[in-house]
Enzyme design. Structure first.
Site, PDB file in Angstrom:
ATOM      1  N   LYS A 149      44.183  39.317  39.226  1.00 34.99           N
ATOM      2  CA  LYS A 149      44.780  38.650  40.261  1.00 34.99           C
ATOM      3  C   LYS A 149      45.809  39.708  41.134  1.00 34.99           C
ATOM      4  O   LYS A 149      45.899  39.772  42.226  1.00 34.99           O
ATOM      5  CB  LYS A 149      45.625  37.452  39.898  1.00 34.99           C
ATOM      6  CG  LYS A 149      46.424  36.596  40.937  1.00 34.99           C
ATOM      7  CD  LYS A 149      45.714  35.232  41.271  1.00 34.99           C
ATOM      8  CE  LYS A 149      46.226  34.667  42.434  1.00 34.99           C
ATOM      9  NZ  LYS A 149      47.648  34.386  42.277  1.00 34.99           N
TER      10      LYS A 149
ATOM     11  N   ASN B 204      45.849  40.654  44.799  1.00 35.36           N
ATOM     12  CA  ASN B 204      46.741  40.533  45.643  1.00 35.36           C
ATOM     13  C   ASN B 204      47.429  41.934  46.299  1.00 35.36           C
ATOM     14  O   ASN B 204      47.831  41.743  47.695  1.00 35.36           O
ATOM     15  CB  ASN B 204      48.005  39.905  45.014  1.00 35.36           C
ATOM     16  CG  ASN B 204      47.782  38.443  44.455  1.00 35.36           C
ATOM     17  OD1 ASN B 204      48.357  37.706  43.719  1.00 35.36           O
ATOM     18  ND2 ASN B 204      46.853  37.729  45.381  1.00 35.36           N
TER      19      ASN B 204
ATOM     20  N   LEU C 260      55.170  24.823  42.945  1.00 28.42           N
ATOM     21  CA  LEU C 260      54.525  24.671  41.792  1.00 28.42           C
ATOM     22  C   LEU C 260      55.295  23.715  40.839  1.00 28.42           C
ATOM     23  O   LEU C 260      54.505  22.970  40.318  1.00 28.42           O
ATOM     24  CB  LEU C 260      54.161  26.060  41.194  1.00 28.42           C
ATOM     25  CG  LEU C 260      53.001  26.719  41.797  1.00 28.42           C
ATOM     26  CD1 LEU C 260      52.443  27.683  40.626  1.00 28.42           C
ATOM     27  CD2 LEU C 260      51.590  26.006  42.093  1.00 28.42           C
ATOM     28  N   GLY C 261      56.511  23.873  40.907  1.00 26.65           N
ATOM     29  CA  GLY C 261      57.527  23.048  39.991  1.00 26.65           C
ATOM     30  C   GLY C 261      57.111  21.502  40.217  1.00 26.65           C
ATOM     31  O   GLY C 261      57.030  20.729  39.503  1.00 26.65           O
TER      32      GLY C 261
ATOM     33  N   SER D 113      50.092  34.686  50.847  1.00 24.18           N
ATOM     34  CA  SER D 113      51.316  34.103  50.553  1.00 24.18           C
ATOM     35  C   SER D 113      52.440  35.082  50.899  1.00 24.18           C
ATOM     36  O   SER D 113      53.632  34.861  51.260  1.00 24.18           O
ATOM     37  CB  SER D 113      51.397  33.919  48.931  1.00 24.18           C
ATOM     38  OG  SER D 113      51.113  35.097  48.378  1.00 24.18           O
TER      39      SER D 113
ATOM     40  N   GLY E 186      62.795  24.634  38.426  1.00 25.61           N
ATOM     41  CA  GLY E 186      62.434  25.255  39.825  1.00 25.61           C
ATOM     42  C   GLY E 186      61.954  23.883  40.310  1.00 25.61           C
ATOM     43  O   GLY E 186      60.748  23.610  39.921  1.00 25.61           O
TER      44      GLY E 186
ATOM     45  N   ASN F 108      53.347  34.742  39.413  1.00 26.35           N
ATOM     46  CA  ASN F 108      52.459  35.573  39.941  1.00 26.35           C
ATOM     47  C   ASN F 108      52.724  37.057  39.475  1.00 26.35           C
ATOM     48  O   ASN F 108      53.891  37.382  39.105  1.00 26.35           O
ATOM     49  CB  ASN F 108      52.392  35.541  41.521  1.00 26.35           C
ATOM     50  CG  ASN F 108      50.839  35.807  41.842  1.00 26.35           C
ATOM     51  OD1 ASN F 108      50.089  35.947  41.112  1.00 26.35           O
ATOM     52  ND2 ASN F 108      50.780  35.969  43.276  1.00 26.35           N
TER      53      ASN F 108
ATOM     54  N   ALA G  97      50.131  25.239  46.813  1.00 21.53           N
ATOM     55  CA  ALA G  97      51.051  24.012  47.134  1.00 21.53           C
ATOM     56  C   ALA G  97      51.927  24.720  48.250  1.00 21.53           C
ATOM     57  O   ALA G  97      52.337  25.907  48.000  1.00 21.53           O
ATOM     58  CB  ALA G  97      51.474  23.395  46.134  1.00 21.53           C
TER      59      ALA G  97
HETATM   60  P1  NAD Z   1      59.152  28.328  45.392  1.00 19.15           P
HETATM   61  O1  NAD Z   1      59.867  29.186  46.035  1.00 19.15           O
HETATM   62  O2  NAD Z   1      58.442  27.239  46.147  1.00 19.15           O
HETATM   63  O3  NAD Z   1      59.865  27.375  44.265  1.00 19.15           O
HETATM   64  C1  NAD Z   1      60.955  28.134  43.408  1.00 19.15           C
HETATM   65  C2  NAD Z   1      61.965  27.213  43.136  1.00 19.15           C
HETATM   66  O4  NAD Z   1      62.735  27.671  42.017  1.00 19.15           O
HETATM   67  C3  NAD Z   1      63.036  27.100  44.248  1.00 19.15           C
HETATM   68  O5  NAD Z   1      62.968  25.641  44.463  1.00 19.15           O
HETATM   69  C4  NAD Z   1      64.282  27.795  43.770  1.00 19.15           C
HETATM   70  O6  NAD Z   1      65.335  26.925  44.203  1.00 19.15           O
HETATM   71  C5  NAD Z   1      64.101  27.521  42.282  1.00 19.15           C
HETATM   72  N1  NAD Z   1      64.890  28.430  41.402  1.00 19.15           N
HETATM   73  C6  NAD Z   1      65.074  29.814  41.376  1.00 19.15           C
HETATM   74  N2  NAD Z   1      65.996  29.923  40.609  1.00 19.15           N
HETATM   75  C7  NAD Z   1      66.420  28.844  39.799  1.00 19.15           C
HETATM   76  C8  NAD Z   1      67.319  28.586  38.815  1.00 19.15           C
HETATM   77  N3  NAD Z   1      68.263  29.575  38.430  1.00 19.15           N
HETATM   78  N4  NAD Z   1      67.524  27.067  38.634  1.00 19.15           N
HETATM   79  C9  NAD Z   1      66.854  26.352  39.415  1.00 19.15           C
HETATM   80  N5  NAD Z   1      65.918  26.606  40.173  1.00 19.15           N
HETATM   81  C10 NAD Z   1      65.674  27.872  40.418  1.00 19.15           C
HETATM   82  O7  NAD Z   1      57.926  28.977  44.551  1.00 19.15           O
HETATM   83  P2  NAD Z   1      56.753  28.596  44.257  1.00 19.15           P
HETATM   84  O8  NAD Z   1      55.590  28.817  45.449  1.00 19.15           O
HETATM   85  O9  NAD Z   1      56.511  27.354  43.574  1.00 19.15           O
HETATM   86  O10 NAD Z   1      56.078  29.831  43.305  1.00 19.15           O
HETATM   87  C11 NAD Z   1      56.690  30.107  41.863  1.00 19.15           C
HETATM   88  C12 NAD Z   1      55.609  31.101  41.099  1.00 19.15           C
HETATM   89  O11 NAD Z   1      54.345  30.695  41.351  1.00 19.15           O
HETATM   90  C13 NAD Z   1      55.542  32.316  42.043  1.00 19.15           C
HETATM   91  O12 NAD Z   1      55.750  33.490  41.275  1.00 19.15           O
HETATM   92  C14 NAD Z   1      54.651  32.096  43.095  1.00 19.15           C
HETATM   93  O13 NAD Z   1      53.993  33.361  43.382  1.00 19.15           O
HETATM   94  C15 NAD Z   1      53.601  31.590  41.954  1.00 19.15           C
HETATM   95  N6  NAD Z   1      52.448  30.819  42.550  1.00 19.15           N
HETATM   96  C16 NAD Z   1      52.610  29.960  43.699  1.00 19.15           C
HETATM   97  C17 NAD Z   1      51.382  29.337  44.130  1.00 19.15           C
HETATM   98  C18 NAD Z   1      51.720  28.256  45.381  1.00 19.15           C
HETATM   99  O14 NAD Z   1      51.112  27.687  45.851  1.00 19.15           O
HETATM  100  N7  NAD Z   1      53.106  27.821  45.674  1.00 19.15           N
HETATM  101  C19 NAD Z   1      50.278  29.468  43.606  1.00 19.15           C
HETATM  102  C20 NAD Z   1      50.218  30.244  42.662  1.00 19.15           C
HETATM  103  C21 NAD Z   1      51.121  30.986  42.024  1.00 19.15           C
HETATM  104  O1  KPL Z   2      46.666  34.669  46.095  1.00 25.77           O
HETATM  105  C1  KPL Z   2      46.271  35.160  47.016  1.00 25.77           C
HETATM  106  C2  KPL Z   2      47.779  34.893  47.799  1.00 25.77           C
HETATM  107  O2  KPL Z   2      47.855  34.849  49.087  1.00 25.77           O
HETATM  108  O3  KPL Z   2      48.663  35.335  47.372  1.00 25.77           O
HETATM  109  C3  KPL Z   2      45.134  35.299  48.152  1.00 25.77           C
HETATM  110  C4  KPL Z   2      44.621  34.144  48.679  1.00 25.77           C
HETATM  111  C5  KPL Z   2      44.152  35.771  46.827  1.00 25.77           C
HETATM  112  C6  KPL Z   2      45.162  36.479  48.976  1.00 25.77           C
HETATM  113  O4  KPL Z   2      45.558  37.647  47.924  1.00 25.77           O
END
Ligand code: NAD
Ligand code: KPL
Length: 305
Positions: free
Chosen positions: A184, A188, A13-14, A252, A9, A105, A131
Site C-alpha cells: 500500500k 501511495n 475512520l474512528g 487522499s 480519534g 496508513n 470515509a
Molecule cells: P481524520 O483526520 O479524519 O481523523 C483523525 C482524528 O483523530 C481527528 O478527529 C483528530 O482530531 C483526532 N485526534 C488526533 N490526535 C488526537 C488525540 N491526541 N486525542 C484524541 N483525538 C485525536 O483521519 P482519518 O481519515 O480517519 O485517518 C486516520 C488514519 O487512517 C490515517 O493514517 C489515514 O491515512 C488512514 N486511512 C484513512 C482512510 C479514510 O478513508 N479516511 C482510509 C484508509 C486509511
Molecule cells: O489509497 C489511495 C489514496 O488516495 O490514499 C489510492 C486511491 C490507492 C491512491 O494512492
C-alpha cells in the site's frame, strides 16, 4: 459482556468503526482530545454515519484522555503523525495486557507506538475502506473495502475478530500484514505525490505514464531490498489498475493539500526514501519526487514533515 472498545480519534475512520461497533451492540467509548471537544460532542446526539445516503446516529459515550477507567482495547484512529503523542496521553490508562489496533496508513508510526508501549499487543491494520467527514461528528461511508489485520510478533488471531464480524466490518487476519503495508505504501508513493504535483485526479496520471513506470521500477527495487519481494510483484500493473479504477477520485494526499491539512508524507515517501538511504540504495526519481513534493508544500506554507 464483551470488552469495551476505546476509540481514539473521532475522525473519518474512528467514526466509521465506532458507529458500526455500536450498531452491533458492542460496548464503545470515544476518546476526544479535551474537555472542550467533549462538551461540543455532548451538545449533540452522538455520532452520525451516512451510508448509501441514509443516516443513522449512535449515542456513543464520549470521554477525555484523562478519564480514570483503564483501557483494555484501543483502536488508534488518528493520523500517523499524531499517533505517538496520542498514545503518550493514554499510557497510564493502558492495562498491563492491553491491545492496540493501529489503523495508520504508511509505515513508521506503528513501530514507534509499539516501542512506546512494549507491554501492550500492537495489532496493525491496512484498510481499503473509505470515509470522509461531512462536519463535526458526521461521517460519510464513501468506499466499501476491506481491512487486513495482523501482528508481526504473534500469529494467533485475537478472539475479538468476532466483534468485527458482528459489526459487519469486512476483515481478514493476515500473516503477511507487513507485505500488505509495504504494498500500500508503494502504491501511495507512486500515485499520491504526482496527483499533488500535477494537480489532477488519479486518472490524470495516465498522461504521465513514463514517470509512473520509472517510479514503480524504483519502488520495486526498494521493496526487494527491504525483504519484501511479494510486495514488489507486478507493482507497475497494480498501480496502473488502481489509477484506472480510481480515475475520477482525488487521492487522499491531494485532498489533504487542497484543504491545507498536513499530509502523511513522512510515513509514505519520507519512509521510503529513508529506507533506501539505510540500504545505500540510490533511487534518483523517488528522491527527486520527495524533494519536489517538500518544495511544493513549503511554497504553500504547508507542513512538509
Ligand atoms: P481524520 O483526520 O479524519 O481523523 C483523525 C482524528 O483523530 C481527528 O478527529 C483528530 O482530531 C483526532 N485526534 C488526533 N490526535 C488526537 C488525540 N491526541 N486525542 C484524541 N483525538 C485525536 O483521519 P482519518 O481519515 O480517519 O485517518 C486516520 C488514519 O487512517 C490515517 O493514517 C489515514 O491515512 C488512514 N486511512 C484513512 C482512510 C479514510 O478513508 N479516511 C482510509 C484508509 C486509511
Ligand atoms: O489509497 C489511495 C489514496 O488516495 O490514499 C489510492 C486511491 C490507492 C491512491 O494512492
Amino acid at each position: 459482556m464483551s470488552t469495551t472498545w476505546h476509540i481514539l480519534g473521532a475522525g473519518s475512520l474512528g467514526t466509521l468503526w465506532a458507529t458500526r461497533l455500536a450498531r452491533a451492540g458492542v460496548p464503545v467509548r470515544l476518546i476526544l482530545r479535551d474537555h472542550a471537544r467533549l462538551a461540543s460532542y455532548q451538545a449533540g446526539n452522538g455520532l452520525t454515519l451516512v451510508e448509501h445516503g441514509i443516516e443513522h446516529t449512535y449515542p456513543v459515550i464520549g470521554e477525555t484522555p484523562d478519564s480514570p477507567e483503564p483501557i483494555q482495547r484501543l483502536l488508534v484512529a488518528c493520523k500517523a503523525y499524531d499517533a505517538q503523542s496520542a498514545i503518550a496521553q493514554l499510557q497510564q490508562r493502558l492495562a498491563a495486557d492491553a491491545e492496540l489496533i493501529l489503523l495508520q496508513n504508511g509505515l513508521g508510526s506503528q513501530d514507534a507506538v509499539a516501542a512506546q508501549v512494549p507491554q501492550a499487543r500492537s495489532i496493525v491494520a491496512s484498510s481499503t475502506e473509505g470515509a470522509f467527514r461531512e462536519g463535526d461528528w458526521r461521517v460519510v461511508f464513501a468506499g466499501h473495502g476491506y481491512t487486513w489485520l495482523g501482528d508481526t510478533g504473534q500469529p494467533t488471531p485475537p478472539l475479538w475478530l468476532d466483534d468485527l464480524h458482528a459489526a459487519g466490518i469486512p476483515h481478514e487476519w493476515s500473516s503477511e500484514i507487513l507485505t500488505r503495508l509495504w504494498r500500500k505504501l508503494a502504491l501511495n508513493c507512486a500515485i499520491n505525490p504526482l496527483t499533488v504535483l500535477y494537480q489532477c485526479r488519479n486518472g490524470g496520471l495516465q498522461d504521465h505514464q513514463c514517470e509512473v513506470a520509472t517510479l514503480c521500477a524504483e519502488l520495486a527495487e526498494l521493496l526487494e531490498c527491504c525483504g519484501q519481494p511479494a510486495a514488489a510483484q507486478a507493482l507497475h500493473s497494480e498501480v496502473q489498475r488502481v489509477i484506472q479504477a480510481t480515475a475520477s477520485n482525488y487521492s487522499s494526499m491531494y485532498q489533504d493539500v487542497a484543504n491545507a491539512r498536513r499530509t502523511e508524507i513522512s510515513y509514505l515517501l519520507g519512509y521510503a526514501c529513508q529506507a533506501a538511504a539505510r540500504h545505500q540504495l540510490v533511487l534518483p526519481h523517488l528522491q527527486q519526487l520527495q524533494a519536489r513534493l517538500v518544495g511544493y508544500l513549503r511554497e504553500r506554507g504547508l507542513a512538509s514533515d
